[in-house]
Write a protein that holds these residues in place. Structure first.
Motif, PDB file in Angstrom:
ATOM      1  N   SER A   1       0.807  -1.210   0.000  1.00  0.00           N
ATOM      2  CA  SER A   1       0.000   0.000   0.000  1.00  0.00           C
ATOM      3  C   SER A   1       0.848   1.272   0.000  1.00  0.00           C
ATOM      4  N   ARG A   2       2.063   1.182   0.517  1.00  0.00           N
ATOM      5  CA  ARG A   2       2.870   2.395   0.600  1.00  0.00           C
ATOM      6  C   ARG A   2       3.317   2.920  -0.769  1.00  0.00           C
ATOM      7  N   PRO A   3       3.844   2.049  -1.649  1.00  0.00           N
ATOM      8  CA  PRO A   3       4.192   2.584  -2.970  1.00  0.00           C
ATOM      9  C   PRO A   3       2.969   3.067  -3.742  1.00  0.00           C
ATOM     10  N   LEU A   4       1.797   2.558  -3.391  1.00  0.00           N
ATOM     11  CA  LEU A   4       0.593   2.997  -4.091  1.00  0.00           C
ATOM     12  C   LEU A   4       0.266   4.439  -3.770  1.00  0.00           C
ATOM     13  N   LEU A   5       0.579   4.864  -2.554  1.00  0.00           N
ATOM     14  CA  LEU A   5       0.361   6.266  -2.213  1.00  0.00           C
ATOM     15  C   LEU A   5       1.287   7.131  -3.069  1.00  0.00           C
ATOM     16  N   ALA A   6       2.546   6.682  -3.201  1.00  0.00           N
ATOM     17  CA  ALA A   6       3.490   7.401  -4.054  1.00  0.00           C
ATOM     18  C   ALA A   6       2.963   7.468  -5.478  1.00  0.00           C
ATOM     19  N   LEU A   7       2.436   6.346  -5.953  1.00  0.00           N
ATOM     20  CA  LEU A   7       1.876   6.271  -7.308  1.00  0.00           C
ATOM     21  C   LEU A   7       0.747   7.277  -7.479  1.00  0.00           C
ATOM     22  N   ALA A   8      -0.164   7.305  -6.492  1.00  0.00           N
ATOM     23  CA  ALA A   8      -1.297   8.237  -6.569  1.00  0.00           C
ATOM     24  C   ALA A   8      -0.803   9.676  -6.600  1.00  0.00           C
ATOM     25  N   ILE A   9       0.250   9.975  -5.811  1.00  0.00           N
ATOM     26  CA  ILE A   9       0.770  11.343  -5.784  1.00  0.00           C
ATOM     27  C   ILE A   9       1.407  11.712  -7.118  1.00  0.00           C
ATOM     28  N   ILE A  10       2.131  10.750  -7.728  1.00  0.00           N
ATOM     29  CA  ILE A  10       2.743  11.006  -9.036  1.00  0.00           C
ATOM     30  C   ILE A  10       1.665  11.357 -10.060  1.00  0.00           C
ATOM     31  N   VAL A  11       0.620  10.528 -10.091  1.00  0.00           N
ATOM     32  CA  VAL A  11      -0.472  10.738 -11.048  1.00  0.00           C
ATOM     33  C   VAL A  11      -1.159  12.077 -10.775  1.00  0.00           C
ATOM     34  N   ALA A  12      -1.435  12.350  -9.503  1.00  0.00           N
ATOM     35  CA  ALA A  12      -2.105  13.598  -9.143  1.00  0.00           C
ATOM     36  C   ALA A  12      -1.265  14.799  -9.563  1.00  0.00           C
ATOM     37  N   ALA A  13       0.053  14.724  -9.347  1.00  0.00           N
ATOM     38  CA  ALA A  13       0.934  15.839  -9.695  1.00  0.00           C
ATOM     39  C   ALA A  13       0.915  16.076 -11.205  1.00  0.00           C
ATOM     40  N   ALA A  14       0.965  14.984 -11.976  1.00  0.00           N
ATOM     41  CA  ALA A  14       0.976  15.113 -13.439  1.00  0.00           C
ATOM     42  C   ALA A  14      -0.321  15.735 -13.935  1.00  0.00           C
ATOM     43  N   VAL A  15      -1.443  15.246 -13.403  1.00  0.00           N
ATOM     44  CA  VAL A  15      -2.747  15.748 -13.843  1.00  0.00           C
ATOM     45  C   VAL A  15      -2.939  17.198 -13.397  1.00  0.00           C
ATOM     46  N   LEU A  16      -2.506  17.488 -12.186  1.00  0.00           N
ATOM     47  CA  LEU A  16      -2.666  18.828 -11.622  1.00  0.00           C
ATOM     48  C   LEU A  16      -1.968  19.887 -12.459  1.00  0.00           C
ATOM     49  N   ARG A  17      -0.703  19.626 -12.786  1.00  0.00           N
ATOM     50  CA  ARG A  17       0.094  20.629 -13.484  1.00  0.00           C
ATOM     51  C   ARG A  17      -0.429  20.870 -14.897  1.00  0.00           C
ATOM     52  N   GLU A  18      -0.587  19.784 -15.640  1.00  0.00           N
ATOM     53  CA  GLU A  18      -1.017  19.925 -17.027  1.00  0.00           C
ATOM     54  C   GLU A  18      -2.487  20.324 -17.093  1.00  0.00           C
ATOM     55  N   GLY A  19      -3.293  19.774 -16.158  1.00  0.00           N
ATOM     56  CA  GLY A  19      -4.730  20.035 -16.177  1.00  0.00           C
ATOM     57  C   GLY A  19      -5.060  21.496 -15.973  1.00  0.00           C
ATOM     58  N   SER A  20      -4.359  22.150 -15.035  1.00  0.00           N
ATOM     59  CA  SER A  20      -4.697  23.541 -14.743  1.00  0.00           C
ATOM     60  C   SER A  20      -4.367  24.425 -15.942  1.00  0.00           C
ATOM     61  N   GLU A  21      -3.263  24.130 -16.621  1.00  0.00           N
ATOM     62  CA  GLU A  21      -2.919  24.917 -17.812  1.00  0.00           C
ATOM     63  C   GLU A  21      -3.940  24.690 -18.910  1.00  0.00           C
ATOM     64  N   LEU A  22      -4.390  23.443 -19.004  1.00  0.00           N
ATOM     65  CA  LEU A  22      -5.362  23.098 -20.039  1.00  0.00           C
ATOM     66  C   LEU A  22      -6.685  23.833 -19.819  1.00  0.00           C
ATOM     67  N   VAL A  23      -7.114  23.889 -18.551  1.00  0.00           N
ATOM     68  CA  VAL A  23      -8.362  24.589 -18.234  1.00  0.00           C
ATOM     69  C   VAL A  23      -8.265  26.044 -18.681  1.00  0.00           C
ATOM     70  N   LEU A  24      -7.138  26.688 -18.361  1.00  0.00           N
ATOM     71  CA  LEU A  24      -6.959  28.094 -18.728  1.00  0.00           C
ATOM     72  C   LEU A  24      -6.931  28.259 -20.240  1.00  0.00           C
ATOM     73  N   PHE A  25      -6.234  27.329 -20.896  1.00  0.00           N
ATOM     74  CA  PHE A  25      -6.130  27.404 -22.352  1.00  0.00           C
ATOM     75  C   PHE A  25      -7.493  27.253 -23.002  1.00  0.00           C
ATOM     76  N   LEU A  26      -8.256  26.245 -22.538  1.00  0.00           N
ATOM     77  CA  LEU A  26      -9.571  25.991 -23.135  1.00  0.00           C
ATOM     78  C   LEU A  26     -10.498  27.179 -22.900  1.00  0.00           C
ATOM     79  N   TRP A  27     -10.334  27.813 -21.744  1.00  0.00           N
ATOM     80  CA  TRP A  27     -11.093  29.009 -21.448  1.00  0.00           C
ATOM     81  C   TRP A  27     -10.744  30.106 -22.465  1.00  0.00           C
ATOM     82  N   ALA A  28      -9.435  30.242 -22.727  1.00  0.00           N
ATOM     83  CA  ALA A  28      -8.989  31.286 -23.648  1.00  0.00           C
ATOM     84  C   ALA A  28      -9.505  31.046 -25.063  1.00  0.00           C
ATOM     85  N   ILE A  29      -9.525  29.788 -25.507  1.00  0.00           N
ATOM     86  CA  ILE A  29      -9.973  29.558 -26.881  1.00  0.00           C
ATOM     87  C   ILE A  29     -11.487  29.419 -26.985  1.00  0.00           C
ATOM     88  N   ALA A  30     -12.140  29.071 -25.880  1.00  0.00           N
ATOM     89  CA  ALA A  30     -13.592  28.921 -25.920  1.00  0.00           C
ATOM     90  C   ALA A  30     -14.225  30.230 -26.375  1.00  0.00           C
TER      91      ALA A  30
END
Lengths: 87, 269
Positions: free
Chosen positions: B110-139
Motif C-alpha cells: 500500500s505504501r508505494p501505491l500512495l506514491a503512485l497516486a501522488i505522481i499521477v495527481a501531480a501530473a494531472v494537476l500541473r497539465e490540467g490547470s494549464e489546459l483549463v486556462l487554455f480551453l477558457w482562452a480559446i472557448a
C-alpha cells in the motif's frame, strides 16, 4: 500584452546580464508567455502581472509568443554593444 | 482548430505518458487501479482550483508564484518517482515472481501505491490547470471542436506505451521500467530547475549550453516525446543539466545501495 499583441513587440536587452521582464495581461482572457528560444513558459491570468527572469543571454534574437493565441508574437534582441565598448 | 488540437495534445501528453509509466512500474501491486483513479480525481480537482485561483497564484511571491508552484509540483513528482524506484529495488523480484506465478500475495503493497497516486495527481494537476486556462482562452474564440478527438488520440498514445511495456518479458520488465522512471524523474527535476530559474531563485549557470534544435526540435512530436520521457532539451541551461545529473546520480546510487544491501541480507540468511 493583450490577447493578440505584445506591446512593445520587440525589446532590446544588454548581453551577459540577468534581466527581469514584467508581463501584464490587459485582456479578459488568460494568456501564456512562452518562448522556446528562452525556455520560458508562464501563464498570465487576465488582468494579471507576472515577472520572468531571463539571462544572462548571449547576443542574438529570441522569439516569444502567446501559447494560448500563437498569433501574438514578439522578440527580444540581445545587444553586444556595451561589452564591445568596454575593452 | 489545428492549433488548438496541438496545444491540447501537448498539455495532455505529459500526463498520459506519466500515468502509463506509473501504471507499468506498479505492475503486480494489488489495488493499484483504485489508487491511480484516486490520484487522477485529486489532480483534476486540484487543477480546477489552480485554474480558478490562477490570478492569486500568479501575483503571490512577487509575481513568481506560478513558477515556484510548478517547480514544487515537479519536485514532489521527482521525489515520489525516486522513492518508488528505490522501493522497487528491494521488492521488485518478489513482484516479478508474483506476476509469473500469480499465486503468492504481495504484502506491504500500500505504501508505494500512495506514491503512485501522488505522481499521477501531480501530473494531472500541473497539465490540467494549464489546459483549463487554455480551453477558457480559446472557448471565447469559438474553436471548441477537436478537443474530444485529441483526447482520444492521447489516450491511445498512453495505452500504446502501456501495452508496449507489458510485452517486455517479466524477467526484464522491472529493469526497463526502472530505467524509464529514473530518466523521467531526472527530466522532471530539470524542468523544475527551469521554473526555479525563471522565478529568479537559482542562477542559470549559462544559458543555451548547447543548441541541438536544428537536429531535433523540441517542438516536433519526437522532440516532445523525448522531452517528457528522458528530459531532452534542445537548448538547456547549466542549472537544468546540473539538476538532471544530480537527480540521476542520486537515485541511481540509492538504488544500487538498497539492491546490494538486499542481496547481502538474502545471502546472509
Amino acid at each position: 500584452m493583450d490577447g493578440r499583441h505584445f506591446v512593445p513587440q520587440s525589446l532590446t536587452l544588454p548581453a551577459g546580464k540577468k534581466v527581469r521582464l514584467t508581463v501584464h495581461n490587459h485582456a479578459r482572457l488568460p494568456a501564456e508567455f512562452e518562448s522556446y528560444d528562452l525556455s520560458r513558459e508562464v501563464v498570465v491570468p487576465p488582468g494579471g502581472t507576472v515577472h520572468i527572469y531571463v539571462g544572462p543571454l548571449k547576443p542574438g534574437k529570441y522569439h516569444f509568443f502567446n501559447d494560448f493565441n500563437p498569433a501574438a508574437r514578439g522578440w527580444i534582441v540581445v545587444d553586444d554593444a556595451k561589452q564591445e565598448s568596454q575593452p | 482548430m489545428t492549433g488548438t488540437a496541438i496545444v491540447v495534445f501537448r498539455e495532455v501528453l505529459e500526463a498520459a505518458l506519466i500515468i502509463a509509466i506509473a501504471l507499468s512500474a506498479s505492475r503486480g501491486i494489488e489495488r493499484r487501479g483504485i489508487w491511480v483513479i484516486a490520484g487522477m480525481i485529486a489532480g483534476l480537482i486540484g487543477a480546477g482550483f489552480v485554474a480558478g485561483f490562477a490570478d492569486e497564484l500568479a501575483s503571490t511571491l512577487q509575481g513568481n508564484g506560478q513558477s515556484i508552484f510548478n517547480a514544487g509540483i515537479l519536485l514532489v513528482a521527482t521525489a515520489m518517482l525516486a522513492w518508488h524506484n528505490i522501493w522497487m529495488k528491494s521488492h521488485g523480484q518478489q513482484l516479478a515472481a508474483h506476476i509469473s506465478s500469480v499465486s503468492s500475495q504481495v504484502s506491504d503493497g500500500s505504501r508505494p501505491l500512495l506514491a503512485l497516486a501522488i505522481i499521477v495527481a501531480a501530473a494531472v494537476l500541473r497539465e490540467g490547470s494549464e489546459l483549463v486556462l487554455f480551453l477558457w482562452a480559446i472557448a471565447a474564440g469559438g474553436a471548441r471542436e477537436g478537443g474530444m478527438a485529441v483526447g482520444a488520440v492521447i489516450g491511445l498514445v498512453g495505452t500504446l506505451l502501456y501495452r508496449g511495456l507489458l510485452r517486455i518479458p517479466v524477467r526484464h520488465f522491472f529493469n526497463v521500467t526502472g530505467w524509464l522512471v529514473l530518466l523521467l524523474a531526472a527530466g522532471l527535476a530539470a524542468q523544475a530547475a527551469g521554473f526555479l530559474n525563471q522565478a529568479g531563485l537559482v542562477p542559470a549557470l549559462g544559458t543555451n549550453l548547447w543548441d541541438t534544435s536544428h537536429i531535433l526540435s523540441q517542438r516536433g512530436i519526437t522532440g516532445q516525446l523525448l522531452h517528457i520521457l528522458v528530459g531532452y532539451t534542445a537548448r538547456p541551461s547549466g542549472i537544468e543539466v546540473l539538476f538532471y545529473l544530480v537527480t540521476l546520480t542520486a537515485i541511481f546510487s540509492a538504488m544500487k545501495l538498497v539492491s546490494s544491501h538486499h542481496r547481502k541480507l538474502a545471502s546472509g540468511s
